[in-house]
Design an enzyme around this catalytic site. Structure first.
Site, PDB file in Angstrom:
ATOM      1  N   SER A 113       0.842  -1.196   0.000  1.00  0.00           N
ATOM      2  CA  SER A 113       0.000   0.000   0.000  1.00  0.00           C
ATOM      3  C   SER A 113       0.878   1.248   0.000  1.00  0.00           C
ATOM      4  O   SER A 113       2.068   1.185   0.278  1.00  0.00           O
ATOM      5  CB  SER A 113      -0.914  -0.009   1.216  1.00  0.00           C
ATOM      6  OG  SER A 113      -0.125  -0.202   2.368  1.00  0.00           O
ATOM      7  N   ASN A 151      10.200 -16.555 -17.225  1.00  0.00           N
ATOM      8  CA  ASN A 151       9.714 -15.285 -17.792  1.00  0.00           C
ATOM      9  C   ASN A 151      10.532 -14.080 -17.325  1.00  0.00           C
ATOM     10  O   ASN A 151      10.905 -14.003 -16.157  1.00  0.00           O
ATOM     11  CB  ASN A 151       8.250 -15.060 -17.395  1.00  0.00           C
ATOM     12  CG  ASN A 151       7.323 -16.091 -18.007  1.00  0.00           C
ATOM     13  OD1 ASN A 151       7.584 -16.594 -19.096  1.00  0.00           O
ATOM     14  ND2 ASN A 151       6.261 -16.416 -17.310  1.00  0.00           N
ATOM     15  N   TYR A 191       0.063  31.013  -6.170  1.00  0.00           N
ATOM     16  CA  TYR A 191      -0.239  29.645  -5.740  1.00  0.00           C
ATOM     17  C   TYR A 191      -1.588  29.195  -6.254  1.00  0.00           C
ATOM     18  O   TYR A 191      -2.559  29.960  -6.243  1.00  0.00           O
ATOM     19  CB  TYR A 191      -0.245  29.533  -4.203  1.00  0.00           C
ATOM     20  CG  TYR A 191      -0.652  28.146  -3.753  1.00  0.00           C
ATOM     21  CD1 TYR A 191       0.272  27.107  -3.714  1.00  0.00           C
ATOM     22  CD2 TYR A 191      -1.978  27.858  -3.435  1.00  0.00           C
ATOM     23  CE1 TYR A 191      -0.104  25.819  -3.349  1.00  0.00           C
ATOM     24  CE2 TYR A 191      -2.371  26.576  -3.072  1.00  0.00           C
ATOM     25  CZ  TYR A 191      -1.430  25.557  -3.030  1.00  0.00           C
ATOM     26  OH  TYR A 191      -1.792  24.289  -2.686  1.00  0.00           O
ATOM     27  N   GLN A 246      -0.862  20.889  -5.717  1.00  0.00           N
ATOM     28  CA  GLN A 246      -0.832  19.806  -4.722  1.00  0.00           C
ATOM     29  C   GLN A 246      -0.730  18.444  -5.425  1.00  0.00           C
ATOM     30  O   GLN A 246      -0.072  17.536  -4.945  1.00  0.00           O
ATOM     31  CB  GLN A 246      -2.104  19.859  -3.882  1.00  0.00           C
ATOM     32  CG  GLN A 246      -2.191  18.784  -2.824  1.00  0.00           C
ATOM     33  CD  GLN A 246      -3.353  19.028  -1.864  1.00  0.00           C
ATOM     34  OE1 GLN A 246      -3.322  19.973  -1.096  1.00  0.00           O
ATOM     35  NE2 GLN A 246      -4.373  18.202  -1.947  1.00  0.00           N
ATOM     36  N   SER A 297       5.393 -19.428 -13.881  1.00  0.00           N
ATOM     37  CA  SER A 297       3.964 -19.392 -14.180  1.00  0.00           C
ATOM     38  C   SER A 297       3.247 -20.297 -13.184  1.00  0.00           C
ATOM     39  O   SER A 297       3.809 -21.294 -12.724  1.00  0.00           O
ATOM     40  CB  SER A 297       3.752 -19.899 -15.602  1.00  0.00           C
ATOM     41  OG  SER A 297       2.451 -20.416 -15.757  1.00  0.00           O
ATOM     42  N   THR A 348      18.668  -3.621 -37.462  1.00  0.00           N
ATOM     43  CA  THR A 348      17.848  -2.430 -37.703  1.00  0.00           C
ATOM     44  C   THR A 348      16.469  -2.977 -38.088  1.00  0.00           C
ATOM     45  O   THR A 348      16.386  -4.055 -38.715  1.00  0.00           O
ATOM     46  CB  THR A 348      18.390  -1.523 -38.836  1.00  0.00           C
ATOM     47  OG1 THR A 348      18.301  -2.236 -40.065  1.00  0.00           O
ATOM     48  CG2 THR A 348      19.830  -1.089 -38.595  1.00  0.00           C
ATOM     49  N   HIS A 349      15.431  -2.298 -37.702  1.00  0.00           N
ATOM     50  CA  HIS A 349      14.055  -2.776 -37.932  1.00  0.00           C
ATOM     51  C   HIS A 349      13.842  -4.182 -37.364  1.00  0.00           C
ATOM     52  O   HIS A 349      13.045  -4.948 -37.895  1.00  0.00           O
ATOM     53  CB  HIS A 349      13.708  -2.791 -39.431  1.00  0.00           C
ATOM     54  CG  HIS A 349      14.060  -1.528 -40.150  1.00  0.00           C
ATOM     55  ND1 HIS A 349      13.172  -0.489 -40.308  1.00  0.00           N
ATOM     56  CD2 HIS A 349      15.216  -1.124 -40.719  1.00  0.00           C
ATOM     57  CE1 HIS A 349      13.770   0.496 -40.969  1.00  0.00           C
ATOM     58  NE2 HIS A 349      15.007   0.149 -41.221  1.00  0.00           N
ATOM     59  N   ASN A 378       2.253  27.763   1.319  1.00  0.00           N
ATOM     60  CA  ASN A 378       2.696  27.738  -0.082  1.00  0.00           C
ATOM     61  C   ASN A 378       4.214  27.594  -0.190  1.00  0.00           C
ATOM     62  O   ASN A 378       4.725  26.778  -0.958  1.00  0.00           O
ATOM     63  CB  ASN A 378       2.261  29.020  -0.808  1.00  0.00           C
ATOM     64  CG  ASN A 378       0.754  29.188  -0.814  1.00  0.00           C
ATOM     65  OD1 ASN A 378       0.033  28.297  -0.385  1.00  0.00           O
ATOM     66  ND2 ASN A 378       0.277  30.336  -1.294  1.00  0.00           N
TER      67      ASN A 378
END
Ligand code: ARG
Length: 505
Positions: free
Chosen positions: A38, A299, A331, A336, A291, A168-169, A123
């Site tokens: 959290s 992975n 301000y 904020q 997995s 490239t590409h 402020n």
């Protein structure tokens, strides 16, 4: 201890039975992210910084005769005994600033607590807290980027001869070396560090004393509070100091955005290198994730998360840019919101360079596979054209045409340039007689290691050029590292000075 934690971590996962090493704890946390953690209140993050701002301001008020020595002592002692960890912010009191004023006046019963807001406003207070917060976060992030650059250069050192395809590409393009590729990453990281240094310099200025934005008639000393907070100088014009709230956040979000784009690109490289179809690299068991249904999986979740966090960084930058642009000078409460954006950003990205450092230190490169891939798919076609043009004094375009045909004819019998294919192309292009080739030359130009050696100018992939680059980058990194050390020493010294200077007389 570390090993124990890893064992526990392994037991906590449903996957991982096929893996040899134990999963890296930090990587697991990085990948689980906010699924299981959290967020703290934004102003709780500012609590320590706000105490410092309060002390600097009230000490200065005392020196300027607004507070008596005794009043300052009471305030100082109240802050000294405040436990930052257990101090709860009451949402009814809006923010950290009012909570702390309330703490002094009501919790500690200090009448002088009612005077601490003389000559300031929330402020300038919050703008100051944010600069203190950003200063600290930049130092932390820079340190981990320095470590990452260092680990890349360490690995590059032994890979200057490790030939591999360049793309490239996403298509096979020309041969390069693993060290050339790695030093491309580190060269960018050096720029990111320079940008963060510049941000630090521009952020390290004090808005305190700007009050609401238009100064104050209280006899304040802004230079003194700047000194007590370890800033380089004051942000002089009070209206700018307040109106520019969010600018420091935007600058650093910009630098982080560029840094994260780089880490994202490195991540994408690692995803492809380690894909079994490429087979160029193996990410260590410590840093792959499994997995819950497919037991075979290895992975690269960390890399995917870094890619997504880079997208989040761009979004944050755009949001920050937007917050400031339309607001009238002065301000505005819009600002904020910049607090949440930048704090979320730091929280999301701060471990990315740390995890990548671990990945790179433990990465296994399959040099045999890299060389095998560099030998096929006609990666040497442009080098062939260059060589023909230089050797037989022809134009590049004519030789390009010859090579187009040579690739076509060689491809009929395999995936490397053949003497027969070349001769057929030369004949068809009308250059018979002007170009003489033998099998020895063909073998040499079909050897990507030989081709690497021919790219000798600065920055090119020849082993010598890359060695030089590694040397240059190491020197630059040492300079940046010394600068970081100097800034942290400066920070520590200024903090020590403040701790002493803030003591009541
Ligand atoms: N919590 C506010 C912020 O972060 C503090 C400043 C409030 N100032 C005001 N005039 N309403 O911006």
């Amino acid at each position: 201890m570390v090993a124990d934690m890893s064992k526990k971590a392994k037991k906590n996962q449903v996957w991982g039975g096929r893996l040899e090493g134990n999963p890296d704890e930090a990587n697991l946390r990085f990948c689980a992210g906010r699924d299981v953690t959290s967020l703290p209140m934004a102003d709780k993050e500012l609590l320590g910084w706000d105490v410092w701002t309060n002390l600097a301001h009230t000490k200065m008020l005392c020196e300027c005769g607004v507070l008596s020595k005794d009043e300052y002592r009471q305030i100082y002692e109240a802050f000294e005994k405040l436990d930052l960890d257990s101090f709860d912010l009451d949402p009814a009191k809006e923010d950290v600033h009012i909570n702390l004023e309330h703490y002094l006046v009501h919790t500690c019963g200090i009448e002088a607590g009612k005077k601490i807001h003389s000559g300031r406003s929330r402020n300038d207070q919050v703008a100051t807290d944010m600069r203190l917060y950003l200063r600290w976060e930049i130092l932390y992030l820079s340190a981990s980027v320095i470590n990452l650059a260092l680990s890349i250069l360490e690995r590059a050192q032994d890979l200057t001869e490790a030939v591999m395809p360049g793309f490239t590409h996403y298509q096979p393009a020309m041969p390069t070396s693993a060290a050339h590729w790695l030093t491309a990453w580190s060269q960018g990281l050096l720029r990111d560090l320079q940008a963060m240094n510049k941000d630090y310099e521009l952020i390290n200025r004090s808005p305190l004393g700007s009050a609401a934005g238009f100064g104050t008639s209280w006899p304040i000393n802004r230079e003194r509070t700047a000194e007590l907070l370890g800033f380089d100088q004051v942000e002089e014009n009070t209206l700018d100091a307040i109106s520019s709230r969010g600018e420091a956040e935007t600058r650093i979000a910009g630098s982080i955005g560029v840094l994260m784009n780089r880490l994202s690109q490195i991540s994408q490289d690692l995803i492809l290198w380690s894909h079994p179809f490429y087979g160029i690299a193996k990410i260590s068991d410590q840093f792959v994730t499994g997995s819950s249904i497919m037991p075979q999986k290895r992975n690269p979740d960390f890399a995917e998360l870094i890619r997504a966090k880079a997208a989040q960084a761009s979004g944050t930058l755009v949001a920050l840019m937007g917050i400031q642009k339309g607001a009238m000078s002065g301000y505005n409460r819009d600002s904020q919101q910049s607090k949440y954006l930048i704090m979320d950003l730091f929280r999301e990205v701060k471990d990315a360079p740390v995890v990548l450092t671990g990945v790179i230190e433990t990465l296994t490169l399959n040099q045999g596979r890299m060389e095998e891939l560099a030998k096929k798919d006609f990666l040497n076609a442009a080098d062939w054209a260059d060589w023909l043009a230089q050797e037989f004094k022809l134009s590049f375009r004519d030789c390009y045409e010859i090579l187009s045909l040579a690739v076509k004819y060689s491809a009929q019998t395999g995936d490397v340039m053949s003497l027969k294919g070349l001769e057929q192309a030369i004949q068809e292009s009308g250059f018979e007689g002007r170009i003489q080739l033998d099998q020895k030359q063909v073998d040499r130009l079909n050897n990507p290691k030989e081709l690497l050696k021919t790219k000798t100018h600065s920055g090119a992939p020849s082993p010598d050029s890359v060695q030089k680059m590694i040397k240059h980058q190491r020197a630059k990194l040492a300079e940046l590292d010394a600068n970081w050390t100097q800034l942290t020493h400066q920070f520590d010294a200024r903090m020590a000075f403040a701790l002493e200077a803030l003591k009541p007389d």
